[in-house]
Design a protein around this motif. Structure first.
Motif, short mmCIF file in Angstrom:
data_model
loop_
_atom_site.label_atom_id
_atom_site.label_comp_id
_atom_site.label_asym_id
_atom_site.label_seq_id
_atom_site.Cartn_x
_atom_site.Cartn_y
_atom_site.Cartn_z
N GLY B 108 0.91 -1.21 -0.02
CA GLY B 108 -0.07 0.09 0.01
C GLY B 108 0.93 1.27 -0.04
N PHE B 109 1.98 1.19 0.82
CA PHE B 109 2.69 2.52 1.00
C PHE B 109 3.56 2.67 -0.35
N LEU B 110 4.20 1.63 -0.88
CA LEU B 110 4.76 1.65 -2.15
C LEU B 110 3.87 2.33 -3.38
N ASN B 111 2.71 1.82 -3.41
CA ASN B 111 1.69 2.31 -4.40
C ASN B 111 1.43 3.74 -4.33
N ILE B 112 1.22 4.21 -2.77
CA ILE B 112 0.96 5.53 -2.61
C ILE B 112 2.16 6.35 -3.14
N TYR B 113 3.29 5.91 -2.76
CA TYR B 113 4.57 6.72 -3.11
C TYR B 113 4.57 6.85 -4.51
N ALA B 114 4.18 5.64 -5.38
CA ALA B 114 4.53 5.63 -6.64
C ALA B 114 3.26 6.84 -7.37
N ASP B 115 2.16 6.82 -6.67
CA ASP B 115 1.09 7.57 -7.24
C ASP B 115 1.51 8.98 -6.83
N TYR B 116 2.31 9.12 -5.67
CA TYR B 116 2.79 10.46 -5.20
C TYR B 116 3.90 11.09 -6.25
N LEU B 117 4.59 10.22 -6.58
CA LEU B 117 5.78 10.53 -7.54
C LEU B 117 5.16 11.16 -9.08
N THR B 118 4.09 10.20 -9.25
CA THR B 118 3.43 10.38 -10.67
C THR B 118 2.76 11.57 -10.54
N ASN B 119 2.10 12.11 -9.64
CA ASN B 119 1.21 13.22 -9.42
C ASN B 119 1.70 14.44 -9.24
N VAL B 120 2.99 14.33 -8.48
CA VAL B 120 3.76 15.63 -8.06
C VAL B 120 4.84 15.90 -8.67
N PHE B 121 5.59 14.72 -9.14
CA PHE B 121 6.98 15.13 -9.84
C PHE B 121 6.63 14.93 -11.42
N LYS B 122 5.50 14.22 -11.55
CA LYS B 122 5.24 13.98 -13.04
C LYS B 122 6.23 13.05 -13.68
N LEU B 123 6.59 12.04 -12.92
CA LEU B 123 7.42 10.91 -13.31
C LEU B 123 6.53 9.79 -13.83
N ARG B 124 7.40 9.10 -14.62
CA ARG B 124 6.87 7.58 -14.80
C ARG B 124 7.13 6.67 -13.75
N ALA B 125 6.32 6.50 -12.72
CA ALA B 125 6.77 5.84 -11.35
C ALA B 125 5.70 4.45 -11.42
N ARG B 126 5.01 4.04 -12.30
CA ARG B 126 4.43 2.81 -12.36
C ARG B 126 5.04 1.62 -13.10
N LEU B 127 5.83 1.92 -14.02
CA LEU B 127 6.44 1.25 -15.18
C LEU B 127 7.90 1.89 -15.50
N PHE B 128 8.78 1.79 -14.73
CA PHE B 128 10.00 2.47 -14.89
C PHE B 128 11.13 1.51 -15.30
N PHE B 129 12.06 1.79 -15.95
CA PHE B 129 13.62 1.55 -15.66
C PHE B 129 14.54 2.86 -15.90
N LEU B 130 15.75 2.55 -15.03
CA LEU B 130 16.53 3.67 -15.42
C LEU B 130 17.77 3.32 -16.18
N ARG B 131 17.61 2.62 -17.25
CA ARG B 131 19.00 2.27 -18.10
C ARG B 131 19.69 3.30 -18.45
N GLY B 132 18.91 4.55 -18.51
CA GLY B 132 19.69 5.66 -19.01
C GLY B 132 20.55 6.32 -18.06
N ALA B 133 20.35 5.90 -16.54
CA ALA B 133 21.07 6.77 -15.63
C ALA B 133 22.25 5.67 -15.25
N ASP B 134 22.34 4.79 -15.91
CA ASP B 134 23.40 3.71 -15.38
C ASP B 134 24.86 4.32 -16.28
N ILE B 135 25.94 3.91 -15.50
CA ILE B 135 27.42 4.21 -16.14
C ILE B 135 27.64 3.18 -17.09
N GLN B 136 28.49 3.58 -18.03
CA GLN B 136 29.03 2.58 -19.11
C GLN B 136 30.63 2.08 -18.67
N ILE B 137 30.55 0.71 -18.49
CA ILE B 137 31.96 0.45 -18.23
C ILE B 137 32.45 -0.64 -19.49
#
Lengths: 342, 308
Positions: B108-137
């Protein structure tokens, strides 16, 4: 009118949850099997409704076409046929329920067998994983229940016309009452005492000659059959089967919450728990709309947290529930002497 | 460039192994099947999301945050719910129900947090990955190298901790025989608290690396949990080393197994991937309930050789 609809909806919801929770009480409350896969047998029952009656009628009426892809038009034809045939509808309904009982028993046996000898933790996990597994199959294998889109079930209560909703709700409730008396009879017989003996001390029970593995398997078969009936009735009630709707939260966790609220190993307690819980839930749904504008998230999740916290609080402060389990008193000395004389 | 399916297998299997170590640690020390364990990993994944998208920091710099936060949640579950309840004499099954319920609170808390991120910060928080934020080795995504390194270093550190330090010895003694360990002066409750904290932290760590390659959603931990069960059972629930082996085998079976099967039966097989843990659980319970580390391999081999 709206009030009657509300009452009927509540009646049907109570009926379905009553059956599920009674069956949970039979295996988890009385026999001590931590059944975290209650949804499994429920799905089995729903899939029976999705798979058999529609296809049987389609072949009977000589319809051509695929039952899944042409579902809407075929169900429409089937329902208009069923609307004028009370006898066939009822026969089909009863036959489906019997098949659901059979499949429930099979599912109960298959899901319990691998881990029944190993321990309660492994058993709980096997049941949970099995429940998720059957849902995955249903969601991906379209011929079974229409895949992720779902499938319509034939309406065996179409003959009732405008009173369909009333008839279905009453039928569901009557089934749940019958199952209440059935489970009550089972658990108040010497069998119930045996189940509690297995739950409380397996070694002691085994030393008295009770076949623990057999008892657990049979209990799971009976309780899964009941849950499968609940699933079948729910599918008939809602008129459709959508596999993705059979989640662990609504069909395993909520029955657990109801059982713990009402009283473990006490059928009257379970009934109280189910009624209280369904009533509370309806209240939450009513006030949901008023809360929604003030919150930056879906109220649904708050509900989930509320149920979780409720279960934890019950476990901490009142583990026996609203109505505690009754002790089985030993017979009085005078009664025993009388029995000895006769 | 490495094939995506190879990366899939490596990342998933090693992260699964990390989670299985923690799960098995709890299971070994307190005998509790922690049904809320998966959601701790999801918490780690959301910390990564917050770090990358809200705080604009490198994900790797916030691994410690994920470790500590998930560890604290796990510790709270143990210290304020599990321990008081077991002191009141609740059965083990009751504790399973407790963790089962706690899982829904966390969800419940995780879902609320995901909704909060979506609504307040306008992020894709329900289906996401951060491959772009990774470093390249060396031209490959960093997570492919870092997650196996992490798994190896966790098992090495745990091994050294359990065998070379005094507290680790006390921990093993407690796992072996709690009353006896208590009678020679080991603080059993402290040992349990530490193992719950460590286990939760490992889940958070694995979860924090998850979105670097794998699609995440609020239920991801709960779904991976089924594989953790299977991996832990496969490795034998009484051994941390077994947990690593089980995690890697189960993870690879899931990713590479389904992709190999899809080559034979067609791509429809991939959707049935969640059935692999189910098959593992059933097969292990029916054939070797003690898991890989529970089988006495030496005896089996010599018996067969005698027959020959």
């Amino acid at each position: 009118m709206a009030a009657i609809d509300f009452l009927l909806d509540m009646l049907a919801t109570v009926g379905v949850y009553l059956m599920l929770t009674l069956s949970l009480n039979l295996d988890s409350g009385y026999c001590g099997i931590p059944n975290f896969g209650k949804v499994l047998a429920m799905i089995a029952g729903a899939f029976v409704v999705a798979f058999f009656p529609g296809r049987i009628l389609a072949t009977m009426l000589g319809m051509s076409g695929d039952f899944v892809t042409d579902n809407a038009s075929m169900i429409f034809q089937i329902n208009s046929f069923l609307a004028s045939n009370f006898l066939i509808s009822t026969a089909l309904f009863i036959a489906t329920i019997i098949v659901a009982i059979g499949f429930g028993m099979i599912v109960g046996y298959v899901s319990t067998r691998p881990a029944v000898k190993i321990g309660s933790g492994p058993l709980a996990i096997t049941l949970l994983v099995m429940g998720e597994g059957l849902r995955v199959i249903g969601t991906n294998y379209a011929p079974l229940a229409g895949g992720s889109i779902g499938i319509s079930a034939p309406d065996v209560f179409a003959w009732a016309g405008g009173d369909r909703f009333l008839v279905v709700s009453v039928v569901v409730f009557v089934f749940s009452v019958a199952i209440f008396f059935f489970v009550n009879r089972l658990t108040n017989a010497p069998l119930g005492r045996m189940l509690r003996a297995v739950r409380d001390n397996e070694i002691a029970a085994e030393s008295l000659g009770i076949d623990i593995v057999g008892v657990k398997l049979k209990t799971m078969m009976v309780s899964s059959a009941i849950a499968a009936v609940a699933g079948a009735l729910y599918a008939f009630y809602s008129g459709a089967v959508i596999s993705t709707a059979y989640t662990r939260a609504s069909w395993t966790f909520i029955p657990w919450a109801m059982m713990l609220l009402g009283g473990v190993a006490n059928n009257v307690g379970v009934v109280t728990g189910v009624f209280t819980f369904v009533f509370l839930r309806k209240l939450i749904v009513m006030y949901k709309a008023e809360l929604t504008p003030y919150l930056p998230f879906d109220v649904l999740w708050l509900e989930l947290i509320l149920y979780g916290v409720m279960v934890i609080l019950i476990l901490m402060y009142r583990p026996e529930g609203l109505i505690p389990e009754k002790r089985t008193p030993t017979l009085k000395m005078s009664t025993l002497k009388k029995m000895q004389k006769t | 460039m490495v094939e995506p399916i190879v990366i899939d297998g490596i990342v998933y299997a090693t992260l699964l192994a990390c989670m299985t170590i923690g799960f098995t640690l709890i299971l070994m020390s307190t005998k509790i099947w922690n049904f809320a364990y998966g959601s701790l990993a999801t918490a780690g994944a959301y910390i990564s999301l917050t770090a990358a998208e809200v705080w604009k920091l490198s994900i790797y710099s916030q691994l410690l945050t994920a470790f500590v936060l998930s560890g604290i949640v796990s510790f709270v579950l143990y210290r304020f719910l599990v321990r008081p309840l077991s002191q009141r004499g609740i059965s083990l099954d009751g504790l399973f129900v407790l963790t089962f319920a706690f899982n829904f609170v966390l969800l419940g808390f995780l879902n609320i947090y995901a909704d909060y991120l979506t609504n307040v910060f306008k992020l894709r928080a329900r289906l996401f990955f951060l491959r772009g934020a990774d470093i390249q080795i060396f031209g490959t995504p960093g997570v492919v190298i870092i997650s196996p390194l992490l798994a190896v270093s966790i098992i090495v550190v745990l091994h050294l901790f359990l065998t070379r330090t005094k507290f680790g010895t006390a921990m093993r003694a407690t796992i072996e025989n709690p009353p006896l360990a208590g009678s020679v002066g080991v603080n059993v409750n402290l040992v349990y608290s530490v193992s719950w904290f460590l286990a939760g932290g490992l889940a958070g760590l694995a979860g924090a690396l998850l979105p670097l390659w794998i699609l995440c959603y609020p239920n991801i931990g709960d779904v991976i949990m089924l594989s953790v069960f299977a991996a832990s059972i496969l490795g034998g629930i009484h051994s941390i080393y077994g947990a690593v082996i089980g995690g890697i085998i189960a993870g690879l079976a899931e990713v590479w197994g389904t992709s190999a099967l899809s080559g034979v039966f067609g791509s429809g097989v991939i959707q049935y991937r969640p059935l692999i843990p189910l098959i593992i659980v059933v097969v292990i319970f029916l054939t070797a309930p003690e898991g890989i580390t529970g089988i006495e391999w030496r005896g089996k081999l010599t018996k067969r050789m005698r027959k020959v």
